[in-house]
Design a protein around this motif. Sequence first.
Motif, mmCIF file in Angstrom:
data_model
loop_
_atom_site.group_PDB
_atom_site.id
_atom_site.type_symbol
_atom_site.label_atom_id
_atom_site.label_comp_id
_atom_site.label_asym_id
_atom_site.label_seq_id
_atom_site.Cartn_x
_atom_site.Cartn_y
_atom_site.Cartn_z
ATOM 1 N N ARG A 1 0.828 -1.207 0.000
ATOM 2 C CA ARG A 1 0.000 0.000 0.000
ATOM 3 C C ARG A 1 0.863 1.258 0.000
ATOM 4 N NH1 ARG A 1 -5.523 1.303 1.654
ATOM 5 N NH2 ARG A 1 -5.849 -0.865 1.052
ATOM 6 N N ALA A 2 1.957 1.225 0.740
ATOM 7 C CA ALA A 2 2.839 2.392 0.845
ATOM 8 C C ALA A 2 3.809 2.507 -0.334
ATOM 9 C CB ALA A 2 3.625 2.319 2.157
ATOM 10 N N GLY A 3 3.920 1.452 -1.115
ATOM 11 C CA GLY A 3 4.834 1.464 -2.245
ATOM 12 C C GLY A 3 6.295 1.399 -1.830
ATOM 13 N N VAL A 4 6.554 0.619 -0.769
ATOM 14 C CA VAL A 4 7.924 0.462 -0.280
ATOM 15 C C VAL A 4 8.263 -1.021 -0.170
ATOM 16 C CG1 VAL A 4 7.844 2.619 1.035
ATOM 17 C CG2 VAL A 4 7.292 0.474 2.189
ATOM 18 N N ASN A 5 9.537 -1.316 -0.089
ATOM 19 C CA ASN A 5 10.018 -2.663 0.127
ATOM 20 C C ASN A 5 9.787 -3.029 1.590
ATOM 21 O OD1 ASN A 5 12.275 -4.596 0.982
ATOM 22 N ND2 ASN A 5 12.438 -4.638 -1.253
ATOM 23 N N HIS A 6 9.555 -4.309 1.897
ATOM 24 C CA HIS A 6 9.317 -4.689 3.297
ATOM 25 C C HIS A 6 10.527 -4.382 4.174
ATOM 26 C CE1 HIS A 6 11.308 -8.403 2.012
ATOM 27 N NE2 HIS A 6 11.597 -8.592 3.276
ATOM 28 N N ASN A 7 11.723 -4.382 3.589
ATOM 29 C CA ASN A 7 12.903 -4.011 4.376
ATOM 30 C C ASN A 7 12.841 -2.557 4.820
ATOM 31 O OD1 ASN A 7 14.153 -6.548 4.264
ATOM 32 N ND2 ASN A 7 15.029 -6.083 2.261
ATOM 33 N N THR A 8 12.222 -1.719 4.013
ATOM 34 C CA THR A 8 12.042 -0.314 4.379
ATOM 35 C C THR A 8 11.137 -0.209 5.601
ATOM 36 O OG1 THR A 8 12.350 0.344 2.089
ATOM 37 C CG2 THR A 8 11.306 1.953 3.551
ATOM 38 N N PHE A 9 10.101 -1.048 5.628
ATOM 39 C CA PHE A 9 9.238 -1.066 6.808
ATOM 40 C C PHE A 9 10.069 -1.357 8.049
ATOM 41 C CE2 PHE A 9 6.946 -3.344 10.054
ATOM 42 C CZ PHE A 9 5.851 -2.523 10.277
ATOM 43 N N TYR A 10 10.894 -2.396 7.976
ATOM 44 C CA TYR A 10 11.693 -2.797 9.136
ATOM 45 C C TYR A 10 12.809 -1.806 9.458
ATOM 46 C CZ TYR A 10 9.136 -7.162 9.296
ATOM 47 O OH TYR A 10 8.134 -8.091 9.416
ATOM 48 N N SER B 1 7.914 -3.917 14.133
ATOM 49 C CA SER B 1 6.790 -4.811 13.865
ATOM 50 C C SER B 1 5.532 -3.976 13.646
ATOM 51 C CB SER B 1 6.572 -5.757 15.052
ATOM 52 O OG SER B 1 6.202 -4.991 16.192
ATOM 53 N N ILE B 2 4.451 -4.654 13.298
ATOM 54 C CA ILE B 2 3.159 -3.970 13.181
ATOM 55 C C ILE B 2 2.763 -3.400 14.544
ATOM 56 C CG2 ILE B 2 0.692 -4.293 12.724
ATOM 57 C CD1 ILE B 2 2.263 -4.454 10.177
ATOM 58 N N ASP B 3 3.002 -4.163 15.602
ATOM 59 C CA ASP B 3 2.672 -3.682 16.948
ATOM 60 C C ASP B 3 3.462 -2.421 17.292
ATOM 61 O OD1 ASP B 3 0.869 -5.739 17.320
ATOM 62 O OD2 ASP B 3 2.304 -7.009 18.377
ATOM 63 N N ASP B 4 4.732 -2.387 16.925
ATOM 64 C CA ASP B 4 5.558 -1.203 17.159
ATOM 65 C C ASP B 4 4.967 -0.002 16.427
ATOM 66 O OD1 ASP B 4 7.841 0.420 17.869
ATOM 67 O OD2 ASP B 4 8.721 -0.040 15.912
ATOM 68 N N LEU B 5 4.613 -0.184 15.167
ATOM 69 C CA LEU B 5 4.000 0.886 14.388
ATOM 70 C C LEU B 5 2.702 1.352 15.045
ATOM 71 C CD1 LEU B 5 3.450 2.673 11.899
ATOM 72 C CD2 LEU B 5 2.620 0.624 10.739
ATOM 73 N N ALA B 6 1.850 0.414 15.422
ATOM 74 C CA ALA B 6 0.564 0.763 16.031
ATOM 75 C C ALA B 6 0.759 1.537 17.334
ATOM 76 C CB ALA B 6 -0.260 -0.500 16.280
ATOM 77 N N LEU B 7 1.644 1.072 18.185
ATOM 78 C CA LEU B 7 1.875 1.767 19.461
ATOM 79 C C LEU B 7 2.417 3.171 19.243
ATOM 80 C CD1 LEU B 7 3.329 -1.136 21.616
ATOM 81 C CD2 LEU B 7 1.110 0.013 21.894
ATOM 82 N N ARG B 8 3.322 3.326 18.289
ATOM 83 C CA ARG B 8 3.862 4.663 17.999
ATOM 84 C C ARG B 8 2.777 5.581 17.457
ATOM 85 N NH1 ARG B 8 9.881 4.381 15.503
ATOM 86 N NH2 ARG B 8 10.695 2.669 16.775
ATOM 87 N N GLN B 9 1.933 5.048 16.585
ATOM 88 C CA GLN B 9 0.879 5.876 16.008
ATOM 89 C C GLN B 9 -0.136 6.291 17.055
ATOM 90 O OE1 GLN B 9 0.725 7.179 12.700
ATOM 91 N NE2 GLN B 9 2.807 6.599 13.237
ATOM 92 N N ILE B 10 -0.490 5.375 17.921
ATOM 93 C CA ILE B 10 -1.433 5.710 18.995
ATOM 94 C C ILE B 10 -0.810 6.743 19.921
ATOM 95 C CG2 ILE B 10 -2.598 4.803 21.040
ATOM 96 C CD1 ILE B 10 -2.947 2.169 19.360
ATOM 97 N N GLY B 11 0.446 6.538 20.283
ATOM 98 C CA GLY B 11 1.140 7.485 21.157
ATOM 99 C C GLY B 11 1.276 8.858 20.542
ATOM 100 N N ASN B 12 1.533 8.912 19.238
ATOM 101 C CA ASN B 12 1.705 10.195 18.556
ATOM 102 C C ASN B 12 0.394 10.931 18.332
ATOM 103 O OD1 ASN B 12 4.450 9.778 18.377
ATOM 104 N ND2 ASN B 12 4.369 9.004 16.281
ATOM 105 N N ASN B 13 -0.708 10.215 18.409
ATOM 106 C CA ASN B 13 -2.003 10.831 18.119
ATOM 107 C C ASN B 13 -2.891 10.986 19.351
ATOM 108 O OD1 ASN B 13 -2.048 11.242 15.128
ATOM 109 N ND2 ASN B 13 -1.397 9.113 15.243
ATOM 110 N N MET B 14 -2.323 10.779 20.519
ATOM 111 C CA MET B 14 -3.074 10.999 21.763
ATOM 112 C C MET B 14 -2.987 12.464 22.147
ATOM 113 S SD MET B 14 -4.351 8.084 22.654
ATOM 114 C CE MET B 14 -4.798 8.318 24.346
ATOM 115 N N PRO B 15 -4.072 13.025 22.656
ATOM 116 C CA PRO B 15 -4.011 14.421 23.102
ATOM 117 C C PRO B 15 -3.010 14.566 24.252
ATOM 118 C CG PRO B 15 -6.227 13.494 23.357
ATOM 119 C CD PRO B 15 -5.344 12.403 22.852
ATOM 120 N N GLY B 16 -2.347 15.704 24.293
ATOM 121 C CA GLY B 16 -1.384 15.970 25.359
ATOM 122 C C GLY B 16 -2.051 16.106 26.713
ATOM 123 N N GLU B 17 -1.279 15.871 27.742
ATOM 124 C CA GLU B 17 -1.847 15.939 29.102
ATOM 125 C C GLU B 17 -1.730 17.330 29.646
ATOM 126 O OE1 GLU B 17 -0.505 12.815 31.683
ATOM 127 O OE2 GLU B 17 -0.339 11.491 29.991
#
Length: 71
Positions: free
Chosen positions: A41-50, A55-71
């Motif tokens: 979907r992103a048009g990249v090699n899987h090595n670029t992902f890594y 991992s997918i979990d790492d990506l998901a956790l970073r995205q959730i953390g980056n998109n949470m409202p500040g405290e």
Amino acid sequence: MARPRKDQEGEGARDRIERAFWELLEEMPLRSISVRMLSQRAGVNHNTFYYHFESIDDLALRQIGNNMPGE
């Protein structure tokens, strides 16, 4: 390691991977998303992902953390 290049529009591979993640998440549950799907979907090699994420979990956790409202 070599520095990842940006495409002509200035959007780097990491940005495309993150955008692809959110697009796929709208279409299916997180557990169904694979590195292969994201890479295609992103048009990249899987090595670029890594290069950017462990991992997918790492990506998901970073995205959730980056998109949470500040405290």
